[in-house]
Scaffold this motif. Sequence first.
Motif, mmCIF file in Angstrom:
data_model
loop_
_atom_site.group_PDB
_atom_site.id
_atom_site.type_symbol
_atom_site.label_atom_id
_atom_site.label_comp_id
_atom_site.label_asym_id
_atom_site.label_seq_id
_atom_site.Cartn_x
_atom_site.Cartn_y
_atom_site.Cartn_z
ATOM 1 N N ALA A 42 4.616 71.937 -65.930
ATOM 2 C CA ALA A 42 5.579 73.024 -66.169
ATOM 3 C C ALA A 42 5.687 73.328 -67.667
ATOM 4 C CB ALA A 42 6.941 72.622 -65.622
ATOM 5 N N LYS A 43 5.693 74.610 -68.013
ATOM 6 C CA LYS A 43 5.837 75.005 -69.429
ATOM 7 C C LYS A 43 7.230 74.626 -69.921
ATOM 8 C CE LYS A 43 2.776 78.998 -69.635
ATOM 9 N NZ LYS A 43 2.981 79.851 -68.428
ATOM 10 N N TYR A 44 8.195 74.727 -69.040
ATOM 11 C CA TYR A 44 9.565 74.298 -69.340
ATOM 12 C C TYR A 44 10.168 73.824 -68.020
ATOM 13 C CZ TYR A 44 10.070 79.057 -67.693
ATOM 14 O OH TYR A 44 9.956 80.197 -66.946
ATOM 15 N N PRO A 45 11.188 72.973 -68.056
ATOM 16 C CA PRO A 45 11.723 72.432 -66.796
ATOM 17 C C PRO A 45 12.214 73.542 -65.871
ATOM 18 C CG PRO A 45 12.612 71.244 -68.680
ATOM 19 C CD PRO A 45 11.876 72.418 -69.239
ATOM 20 N N GLY A 46 11.750 73.472 -64.636
ATOM 21 C CA GLY A 46 12.190 74.469 -63.652
ATOM 22 C C GLY A 46 11.427 75.766 -63.739
ATOM 23 N N GLU A 47 10.227 75.759 -64.343
ATOM 24 C CA GLU A 47 9.436 76.992 -64.458
ATOM 25 C C GLU A 47 9.185 77.591 -63.068
ATOM 26 O OE1 GLU A 47 5.076 78.674 -65.930
ATOM 27 O OE2 GLU A 47 5.376 76.521 -65.798
ATOM 28 N N ARG A 48 9.289 78.906 -63.001
ATOM 29 C CA ARG A 48 9.048 79.605 -61.728
ATOM 30 C C ARG A 48 7.562 79.921 -61.616
ATOM 31 N NH1 ARG A 48 13.228 84.151 -59.598
ATOM 32 N NH2 ARG A 48 11.652 85.150 -58.311
ATOM 33 N N VAL A 49 6.917 79.471 -60.552
ATOM 34 C CA VAL A 49 5.465 79.665 -60.442
ATOM 35 C C VAL A 49 5.082 80.188 -59.060
ATOM 36 C CG1 VAL A 49 4.900 77.819 -62.097
ATOM 37 C CG2 VAL A 49 5.055 77.287 -59.650
ATOM 38 N N GLY A 50 3.818 80.663 -58.972
ATOM 39 C CA GLY A 50 3.290 81.201 -57.699
ATOM 40 C C GLY A 50 2.356 80.215 -57.028
ATOM 41 N N LEU A 51 1.669 80.697 -55.983
ATOM 42 C CA LEU A 51 0.815 79.816 -55.184
ATOM 43 C C LEU A 51 -0.377 79.254 -55.953
ATOM 44 C CD1 LEU A 51 0.716 81.717 -51.769
ATOM 45 C CD2 LEU A 51 1.791 79.512 -52.222
ATOM 46 N N ASN A 52 -0.832 79.984 -57.005
ATOM 47 C CA ASN A 52 -2.046 79.533 -57.706
ATOM 48 C C ASN A 52 -1.796 78.511 -58.798
ATOM 49 O OD1 ASN A 52 -3.662 81.120 -56.192
ATOM 50 N ND2 ASN A 52 -3.452 82.898 -57.564
ATOM 51 N N HIS A 53 -0.549 78.169 -59.044
ATOM 52 C CA HIS A 53 -0.231 77.233 -60.114
ATOM 53 C C HIS A 53 -0.833 75.848 -59.814
ATOM 54 C CE1 HIS A 53 2.196 75.444 -63.314
ATOM 55 N NE2 HIS A 53 2.398 74.443 -62.479
ATOM 56 N N VAL A 54 -1.584 75.288 -60.789
ATOM 57 C CA VAL A 54 -2.219 73.978 -60.589
ATOM 58 C C VAL A 54 -1.222 72.866 -60.919
ATOM 59 C CG1 VAL A 54 -4.099 72.455 -61.333
ATOM 60 C CG2 VAL A 54 -4.515 74.906 -61.052
ATOM 61 N N LEU A 55 -1.076 71.943 -59.990
ATOM 62 C CA LEU A 55 -0.095 70.866 -60.144
ATOM 63 C C LEU A 55 -0.706 69.647 -60.837
ATOM 64 C CD1 LEU A 55 1.355 71.311 -56.584
ATOM 65 C CD2 LEU A 55 2.624 71.700 -58.719
ATOM 66 N N GLU A 56 0.161 68.836 -61.444
ATOM 67 C CA GLU A 56 -0.328 67.618 -62.091
ATOM 68 C C GLU A 56 0.434 66.405 -61.603
ATOM 69 O OE1 GLU A 56 -0.932 67.865 -66.342
ATOM 70 O OE2 GLU A 56 -1.710 69.909 -66.036
ATOM 71 N N ASP A 57 -0.117 65.211 -61.917
ATOM 72 C CA ASP A 57 0.504 63.981 -61.448
ATOM 73 C C ASP A 57 1.924 63.848 -62.005
ATOM 74 O OD1 ASP A 57 0.456 61.486 -60.052
ATOM 75 O OD2 ASP A 57 0.338 60.490 -62.001
ATOM 76 N N GLY A 58 2.883 63.619 -61.127
ATOM 77 C CA GLY A 58 4.261 63.420 -61.559
ATOM 78 C C GLY A 58 5.110 64.678 -61.477
ATOM 79 N N ASP A 59 4.519 65.796 -61.082
ATOM 80 C CA ASP A 59 5.298 67.036 -60.961
ATOM 81 C C ASP A 59 6.353 66.934 -59.857
ATOM 82 O OD1 ASP A 59 4.090 68.478 -62.917
ATOM 83 O OD2 ASP A 59 2.771 69.627 -61.597
ATOM 84 N N PHE A 103 6.605 81.868 -48.026
ATOM 85 C CA PHE A 103 6.697 81.439 -49.430
ATOM 86 C C PHE A 103 7.153 82.586 -50.339
ATOM 87 C CE2 PHE A 103 4.818 81.016 -53.643
ATOM 88 C CZ PHE A 103 5.198 79.738 -53.985
ATOM 89 N N LYS A 104 8.155 82.288 -51.193
ATOM 90 C CA LYS A 104 8.608 83.286 -52.159
ATOM 91 C C LYS A 104 8.136 82.879 -53.560
ATOM 92 C CE LYS A 104 13.048 84.590 -52.667
ATOM 93 N NZ LYS A 104 14.405 84.667 -52.111
ATOM 94 N N TYR A 105 8.554 81.711 -53.987
ATOM 95 C CA TYR A 105 8.101 81.153 -55.269
ATOM 96 C C TYR A 105 8.424 79.664 -55.289
ATOM 97 C CZ TYR A 105 13.009 81.481 -56.724
ATOM 98 O OH TYR A 105 14.362 81.343 -56.798
ATOM 99 N N ALA A 106 7.922 78.982 -56.308
ATOM 100 C CA ALA A 106 8.260 77.558 -56.438
ATOM 101 C C ALA A 106 8.781 77.307 -57.836
ATOM 102 C CB ALA A 106 7.027 76.705 -56.177
ATOM 103 N N LYS A 107 9.604 76.277 -57.975
ATOM 104 C CA LYS A 107 10.065 75.873 -59.305
ATOM 105 C C LYS A 107 9.449 74.513 -59.599
ATOM 106 C CE LYS A 107 14.381 77.089 -60.556
ATOM 107 N NZ LYS A 107 15.858 77.115 -60.417
ATOM 108 N N VAL A 108 8.979 74.343 -60.824
ATOM 109 C CA VAL A 108 8.276 73.098 -61.166
ATOM 110 C C VAL A 108 8.891 72.425 -62.384
ATOM 111 C CG1 VAL A 108 6.028 72.073 -61.725
ATOM 112 C CG2 VAL A 108 6.122 74.134 -60.346
ATOM 113 N N TRP A 109 9.038 71.113 -62.278
ATOM 114 C CA TRP A 109 9.439 70.270 -63.395
ATOM 115 C C TRP A 109 8.309 69.255 -63.608
ATOM 116 C CZ3 TRP A 109 12.489 72.104 -59.643
ATOM 117 C CH2 TRP A 109 13.731 72.662 -59.987
ATOM 118 N N GLY A 110 8.084 68.833 -64.824
ATOM 119 C CA GLY A 110 7.089 67.782 -65.040
ATOM 120 C C GLY A 110 5.893 68.254 -65.838
ATOM 121 N N PRO A 111 4.805 67.463 -65.826
ATOM 122 C CA PRO A 111 3.671 67.708 -66.727
ATOM 123 C C PRO A 111 3.052 69.102 -66.660
ATOM 124 C CG PRO A 111 3.389 65.626 -65.563
ATOM 125 C CD PRO A 111 4.604 66.275 -64.990
#
Length: 398
Positions: free
Chosen positions: A370-387, A360-368
Amino acid sequence: MPTNLPAEARAKWLKYLEARTPEEKLTALQEFFSAIPKHKGTENLRAWVRRKISELKEELEEKKLRRSGSGISFFIEKEGAAQVIMLGMTQAGKSSLLRALTNAKPEVSDVPYTTKKPVPGMMRYEDIYFQVVESPALVEGSANGAIWWGTRVLGLARNADVIMLVIDLTSEPLRQAEVLVKELETAGICLKKPRGRVLVRRSKAIHGIKIVLCGKLLNCTVDDVRRLLEAGRMYGVEVKIYGEVTLEDVEKAIYETVTYKPCLIVLNKADSVSNKFAAEVASRIREKLLPDAEVVITSVKLGVGVNDIPRKIFKLADIVRVYTKEPNSPKPSPQPLILKRGSTVEDAVRKIREEFIKYFKYAKVWGPSAKYPGERVGLNHVLEDGDVIEIRTTVKGI
Ligand SMILES: Nc1nc2c(ncn2[C@@H]2O[C@H](COP(=O)(O)OP(=O)(O)OP(=O)(O)O)[C@@H](O)[C@H]2O)c(=O)[nH]1
Ligand SMILES: [Mg+2]
């Protein structure tokens, strides 16, 4: 494990922990049970051992039945995003409701005890499915053997993710609710939301004892929790604490004395009573039995209220849907990953493939989340429904 157990009982407990097959476990547990002294301090433990013994006996009985291909099997393999067990007295309308909610076609009849074995069906909610299982009707005393299938149905409930109590509004509904809640309680299933939550995970990959405090310990320290686990020689265990938790709660969670299940109460046959009566029953249940109960008033006959059930089950199941996306692909996968609410990117990666975590290097997140679409996050980022997540690894092609 209470630390004050005599050496003989402790030795027998260790034998149980080492037992591998259900047969070995059963013998070891029976021996352990007879070595536990009888007093107030061992009540919880004895209740747990007694239940575990009957569960093991049932497991062995099930195996025998399946092997011989005869008799009624109560084993239902879990499918879909979560398993919901429907419980109720006879004639409450369980089969009718299962037909309305799912593809299953159980027999509906005004003959009591028509359904004699568990019947599964799949219920759709948006883009996912829940498995709903109708179980044979319960009666007062089910947990103590009043009917032969009582403990088996309650065993199904213990293993389920969500419980649905179906209650007939035309036949002493409050009493039905009281009996059902009491039978579940006797079987160690609590429907009242606890102040906190203790999650116990056993795995060979965990070294020793790992305690993760995400909430607050009320009457003890992390060291007390560690000592409790050490006393029971519990290693390879992770204990996660959420909300407000006492040492007794931790002990109950370790020994599975009491397990909490979220519950939906369905008050059925609303067509045969007044709206006022149905609403009153709902509020009495909340006042007397379950303060935060999720209640839905239905008439399967008229098709009223039934459509609200999938959404309520989704809420109670406490899950989130996360969609994965290949790097540079415009569209995420249509099938979501199903994760427990509060899960992180790490949980998602492990669910896709355990060994991905190494690359794992990093993840990109879109959806509820994410602070902005495609935010770059690490392993500890908490996901939400619809991400939607895109996982970047250090190795190309995975
Ligand atoms: N008036 C009315 N009758 C209903 C409703 N739902 C079910 N019934 C009737 O209640 C009776 C029992 O329905 P079932 O769905 O078989 O009940 P069950 O809980 O599965 O019963 P068992 O499997 O026998 O324990 C049948 O005659 C149904 O037609 C409803 O919403 N209103
Ligand atoms: Mg039925």
